[in-house]
Structure formats: structure tokens, C-alpha cells
Design a protein around this motif. Sequence first.
Motif, PDB file in Angstrom:
ATOM      1  N   PHE A  24     -10.239  -6.181   5.136  1.00 26.29           N
ATOM      2  CA  PHE A  24      -9.480  -5.858   3.930  1.00 26.29           C
ATOM      3  C   PHE A  24      -9.441  -7.051   2.972  1.00 26.29           C
TER       4      PHE A  24
ATOM      5  N   LEU B 240     -12.468  -0.185  -0.868  1.00 28.69           N
ATOM      6  CA  LEU B 240     -12.536   0.522   0.410  1.00 28.69           C
ATOM      7  C   LEU B 240     -12.976   1.956   0.174  1.00 28.69           C
TER       8      LEU B 240
ATOM      9  N   TYR C   9      -4.521  -0.165   3.970  1.00 25.55           N
ATOM     10  CA  TYR C   9      -5.210  -0.855   2.876  1.00 25.55           C
ATOM     11  C   TYR C   9      -4.357  -0.894   1.614  1.00 25.55           C
TER      12      TYR C   9
ATOM     13  N   TYR D 296      -9.475   2.090  -3.913  1.00 19.32           N
ATOM     14  CA  TYR D 296     -10.062   2.739  -2.749  1.00 19.32           C
ATOM     15  C   TYR D 296     -10.555   4.124  -3.155  1.00 19.32           C
TER      16      TYR D 296
END
Length: 685
Positions: free
Chosen positions: A544, A550, A561, A568
Motif C-alpha cells: 500500500f 490499487l 487501502y 482505487y
Amino acid sequence: MRTAAARLLLPTVLALSFAGLAAGAFLPSVPLLMASFAVGLTADIALHRWQRSVASSLGKLHATVTVRQVVRDLLMVAGLLRLEEQDYETRYLALVCGLLVFYGLHFACQALAIVVRRTRTLPVLTRNVDASALRLSAAPPALVMQRAGQRLLLFAVPSAAGLLAAAATGMARIAAVGIALSTVLAAVAVVMLLVRLLPSRRPATSEETLEWFESWLADYQPTVGMYFSGGTSSAYQANMWLEPLARLDGRPLIVLRERFMVKRIASTDIPIVCLPKVADLMRLEQSTLKMLIHPSNSGKTSQVLRIPTIKHAFVNHGESDKLSSCNPYAKAYDEVWVAGPAARERYALANVGVDDRDVVEIGRPQLHAIEPYAGAPKGEYTTVLYAPTWEGWDGNPGNTSVVEAGENIVRALLADPKVRLLYKPHPLTGSVDPRAGAANTRIQDMIRAASTARAAQHAQERPAPTAAADLAARTAELGRLTSSSYRTGADDAERMLLQSAPEPGRADAVAAATAAWEAAYWASFPVWQHQIVVGAGPTVYACFNVADLLISDVSSVISDYLASEKPYAVANTSGLPEREFRETFPTVRAGAVLTPDASGVPALLESVRHPEKDVYAADRTELKLHLLGPSDPPSVVRFNNASRALCAKAEEHRAAMAVRTLPVIPSQRDNEAALDNSDPDPVKG
């Protein structure tokens, strides 16, 4: 196909060697006998060294290593007899008798090894506990105790060499010397095991061990703990709670049920006890243990829930929008500890029997080390972490993106020359659906090929040799701190001996060494090199911190996260339209949604590199609060407060139980009333 052919190579060679031995004995042919015998023995040794699963499969077909070696020796002796026209009885009868003695000692060694293992299999297994009072000693060599097949093959090498020499020279005396040497080796192994059965060499009995365990519990007086039971690849679920557990007020304890799990728990100073039997587990009822946290549900969890003196909290190993995050089994616990309001709402909507009053929001105490969002990527390359989850048990195609979208996502990312890809698949990928395992293999092949091509483009750039040397040094130091406690093949007694009292400050040293190793790991690679991250390290949390973006599935990875508030995206392989997908899974609402063809990857990368195009920044801040709860007080504090409150409930429950079980003692007034209502004294009457 090549892998399957390679697995069949040694068994095929082994089968052909027996056919060659039979032909050589029938003809007879000295060269064929010698070649077939040598090739067969070598293939058998290689099979036990590199393909133990194949050797085990042969055993299930009753073609065990003992049967194979006996047949090999008998065919060799039969061939030698065929070579002799007369007087073979006197020349080779002694060889047959010697082989019989050797095999008799082999079987005796196997029987003694079973007996010794039983005497050394203790009812309690520990780590970080001083078990010196149990008079434990190191186990015999694994070759003698556990590896019967390898032992037979290695001990048979001298007799095999003697038989081969006898076939070449016609001198039976050489074979006799080889068989005698093999017999001596087997006899030495038998003596080693017999010595272990002497009263002075035996470890403590089961009764003595349990008495010692109860005494240790009374001295240590644990108050808080973690209970864990699971399979070989599930240890990560417990390991993520080690640091938060160590920070709790009180005396922590880890309770396990599977013996193999003792060495899979990561390095920690917390005492660990493994109690495989239910009857021994129940001894915790009389201890000072007040509460246990549970990172997962298992079949054996119901056994510890029977203990009424201990309160139980389900903390889970991660939270997501999937149904598995609100399992009906959760109502069996005294409390359910969740990260934030989203999980509370999830349980209410699922209506699985969990009372809202038993839900406690504690945040995620593991996430304190995750670094916050710092804007656009600082370097030339954008680091993308693709961390898909596994396929799950229910066969839902939306569980994992690996099968339907994984290769498209990776292909689109690798097509961008300014992307560095980190691929971290779930440890259980492919354990249920073979298609997921095959797709995972193809994805890794794609990444390796791309890394090779990119390395050719940067052939003039060579990493600093000091980086590799630093990583090697950090790896060695971390290995010394975390894996020096076990030996290959060590039995229960030896593990208890080697994992005695913890070294002061060892956990802090391991944490520092782990941080140093992670820094050295990332520094050892060029900034443009793709990485396939599997195994224990680096952790997903470490990934992370180096990632700018992500890409994952509906899983707890998204929730964790969000602690960083970085951009993300979620792959939608559920078959639902995007709007319905976002409504069904609230964790998706602050991220981009990728279709299985991964056509949205270029626009997603553009929004990461230019934050002004990021339309989800404010949503991520709001969703973080909804999923993980407030940052003040910190999650570590809320976790500790929840633990103290549950311990207080346990104390109240014990006090109430003690009052109910106290014997009724008549008061003085009750005694006087009883005398007034009694029969008159017969003397006075």
C-alpha cells in the motif's frame, strides 16, 4: 503439459528399471542387471527427494518403497543365482539371510520410531514459554524418526554397491560386506531409538505435562488472548492481529488447536499454547483468562465457546461487502467487533441474528502504519498494485477478477510504458476453482515476460551492488530473528525446548528488522521493474505504501487501502450494471469501476497522474470514515477500550456465577426459629 511429463519421468524410469532387472535376471545378463539396479535405486532416491507426492501416490497403490526395494534386491539375487551353475546355495544363501536381517531391522526401526514419537507427542505445545521443567531433549535425526523411505534407500546403498560388485566380479564376498554394512547402519538406528525409550531419556508424561501447564497458567495469569484454528494457508488471518494483541492492557495469550500452526504464527513475544484435544482446552475454564478475540470462524471454534468463564469477540480478518463478512455464525459470540458504521449497517441489513447492542466499533488497529495520500506520483513511473481476492466457496463469478478480467487488466497496465506493476494474488487463489489457478499462472508469466523486455530496454542501467548486499544482510538478520526457533522435522518436544522463554525485546527487534528489510527490498529493484509479490513478505500493507493506485475486487483489501485515501478501482465481474454494482457494494462508491475488458485502465491512470481529474477524492474521505470510523480516538485506543470493557463483563459474570454456587449457610435467626419449632425435649417432657 511439460510439467505433467516431468512428473511422470521418474516413475516411468522406475518402472522400466524393474522390467530391466527382471529381464537381466532371466537371461541372465550382468550389464543389464547392473544398469537396471543402479538406475532404479537412483530414481527411487530422486523420487523421495524431489517428488514426494508421487512417492506417496505409489504407496497408495501398495507399491511402497519397502516393496520396491525388496523386489529390487530379490531380482538382483535371483540374477546372481542364475549366473552360477553350481554350488550357489552355499555362496548366496548367506546373502539372502543377510538381506532378511537388514529388512527385519528396518521394520524394527519403523516400529520403534512410532513408539518414540508417541512418547514425545505432548498434549500441550508451546512457544515463548519456559518449558525446561519438562526435561525435554532434542529429537533423534529426522532420517531415523520420520523418513522411513529415505532411510531404507540410503541404508541400502552399501548392499546395492556390494551386489553390483558381485555381479561384475563374481565374488559373493563383496556383496556380503555391503549387506553387512547396511545391516550395521540399520542396527545403529535401532539402538538410537531404544536409548530414547530408557526411563531417564523419556520426556514428561501427558499427566505431568498437563500438571505443568496448569501450574504455568496459575503463575502467568493470562487475561486477554486470541483463539485461532485453521488450515495451512490461513495463518495470515491470525498474524495480522499479533501486534494489536500485544498492545492490549493485561497479559496476552494465543490459543491454537493445530500443531502445525505453532510454527506458522509470525514472530511475537506473546506466549503461545496449542491444545489439540477438547478435554485439555477445557482447562482454560479454571484460568484467569477473561476474553478471547477470534479472527476467523472454524469448526473447532464452537468448542472453546463452551467455556462460560471467558467472553468471546469476533474481530474477523478483514471486512468487505461480501456475504461472508456477516456470517450468521457471528451471533454465537458475546460481541462482534467491527471497523466502523458500515459493518454495523451490514449486519443489520443481513438480519443474521446479531444484536446491534453486541456490535462494537473499534476501527482497524493494524492500519496505523499505512501512509496517507500525498498527491500525484512523484517519480517517472506510476506504481499500480493489482491485488485480487480468491474465488471463494460459493462459485460466485464476482468474487475474483482473476478468471474473467485479470489478464485483460494486467495486459492493459503492461501496455503503459510508465507503469510499474505490483501483482499480489490472494494466497488461496486456485484452491477451489482450477481456472483461477491457471489464470494466475498465465498472469505471472505475462509479468515476467514484460519485466524481461523492460530489462533489455534498460540494459545500460545497473542497480547499485550495495542495494543487493543490503537486502541480503537484512534478509539474513530477519531470518535469524524469526526462523531460528525451528528445525526441519523437529517434533513436539523439541519445538517446546527450542521455543522456551522469549528473549526480552525480541518482538521490537523483529519489527525493526522487518521495516529495515522492507525498505531494502524496495530499494533493491529499479523503479521501472514489475514485481510479483507472493509469500509472507512484503505484506500487503507495505505494498500500500509504495503504490499510487490499487486495483482489486470487492474485498477487505479495499477497506484497508482506504486508510491511505489513495485512488482505487474495483473490477466488476459480477454481471451487474455499474449503477447496481455500486448500490450493492458500498465500498465501490468512492472508486472507479473496471469492466472485464479493462477498457477503463488508460482513463484511470490519467486521473491518478493528474489529481485535478480525480472525481472521487472527497468520496474517499467520506467512505473512509464510514468504513473505518473516526481517527480520534485512534483505533488502537478503541481496540484496547473494547477489550477492557469485555474483560469487565467477564469479571461480572464470574462474580455472579460465584454467588449462585455459594453454599447456603443458615443465619443465627434461622437457627433460633428452627429450635422454637422443634419437638419438645423428651427429658423435659
